[in-house]
Design an enzyme around this catalytic site. Structure first.
Site, mmCIF file in Angstrom:
data_model
loop_
_atom_site.group_PDB
_atom_site.id
_atom_site.type_symbol
_atom_site.label_atom_id
_atom_site.label_comp_id
_atom_site.label_asym_id
_atom_site.label_seq_id
_atom_site.Cartn_x
_atom_site.Cartn_y
_atom_site.Cartn_z
ATOM 1 C CD GLU A 28 -2.697 0.847 2.447
ATOM 2 O OE1 GLU A 28 -3.939 0.334 2.499
ATOM 3 O OE2 GLU A 28 -2.404 0.986 3.695
ATOM 4 C CG HIS A 62 11.101 23.012 -10.511
ATOM 5 N ND1 HIS A 62 11.074 21.856 -11.290
ATOM 6 C CD2 HIS A 62 11.739 23.883 -11.228
ATOM 7 C CE1 HIS A 62 11.795 22.306 -12.298
ATOM 8 N NE2 HIS A 62 12.283 23.263 -12.187
ATOM 9 C CE LYS A 72 5.588 19.615 -6.303
ATOM 10 N NZ LYS A 72 6.572 20.222 -7.133
ATOM 11 C CE1 TYR A 132 5.166 16.750 -9.316
ATOM 12 C CE2 TYR A 132 6.326 15.026 -10.678
ATOM 13 C CZ TYR A 132 5.807 16.310 -10.616
ATOM 14 O OH TYR A 132 6.198 16.864 -11.705
ATOM 15 C CG ASP A 170 14.994 23.574 -14.001
ATOM 16 O OD1 ASP A 170 14.127 24.434 -14.071
ATOM 17 O OD2 ASP A 170 14.716 22.374 -13.788
#
Length: 182
Positions: A28, A62, A72, A132, A170
């Protein structure tokens, strides 16, 4: 599921309990009740994202700001990365500090990155699939970021500098102190 807070308040490493036999395995990957009972955080994930990257890629650092800030829960489905979360909450006791965790398809570790953190990762394996969950929807106008090689943060990405691949977007990001220091 084992949930352990890092040295950054609100940032957790999650290790699922894996059940294996001759057929394969099951685990899980997230249980909101267990997460809430352990952390006192109630999170509602609304968007899932996935990326594919080659060895040497650094994505980040970020974040989204304001009402579009995102927490996240990140993990690796294939390969191995160094995942980095930077505390960019000005009133936090760990402001400007970071945690770096090796996430892989083999160790099944996950990192919960709270709102107000910068996030990035570097790819150590030949290829990596990164997944994510986000608790808020993406909003382009609220994007912000900091250079991966910021000298103040001094992050060890686990790669030789000459082998690092970073997007043009970036490379033009500002340093941490240009955005967050007063």
């Amino acid at each position: 599921m084992k949930i352990e807070e890092t040295h950054l308040e609100g940032c957790y490493i999650i290790e699922p309990k894996k059940f294996e036999d001759d057929r394969g395995y099951f685990f899980e990957s997230f249980n909101n009740k267990i997460f809430k009972d352990t952390t006192n955080l109630d999170v509602n994930f609304v968007q899932d994202n996935q990326s594919f990257s080659y060895k040497g890629v650094v994505r980040g650092l970020h974040a989204q700001k304001g009402q579009y800030a995102q927490a996240k829960l990140v993990r690796v489905l294939k390969g191995e990365v160094i995942d980095v979360a930077v505390d960019a909450r000005p009133n936090s006791s760990t402001f400007g500090k970071h945690v770096a965790v090796k996430l892989s398809a083999e160790n099944n570790l996950q990192l919960f990155v709270p709102r107000g953190f910068l996030h990035g990762f570097s790819v150590l394996s030949e290829e990596a699939v990164f997944f994510y969950k986000c608790d808020n929807y993406y909003n382009k106008e609220s994007e912000q970021g900091v250079r991966y090689d910021d000298p103040f943060l001094n992050i060890n990405w686990g790669l030789d500098k000459e082998n690092i691949k970073v997007s043009d977007k970036d490379l033009i990001l500002p340093n941490f102190n240009e955005i967050f220091r007063k």
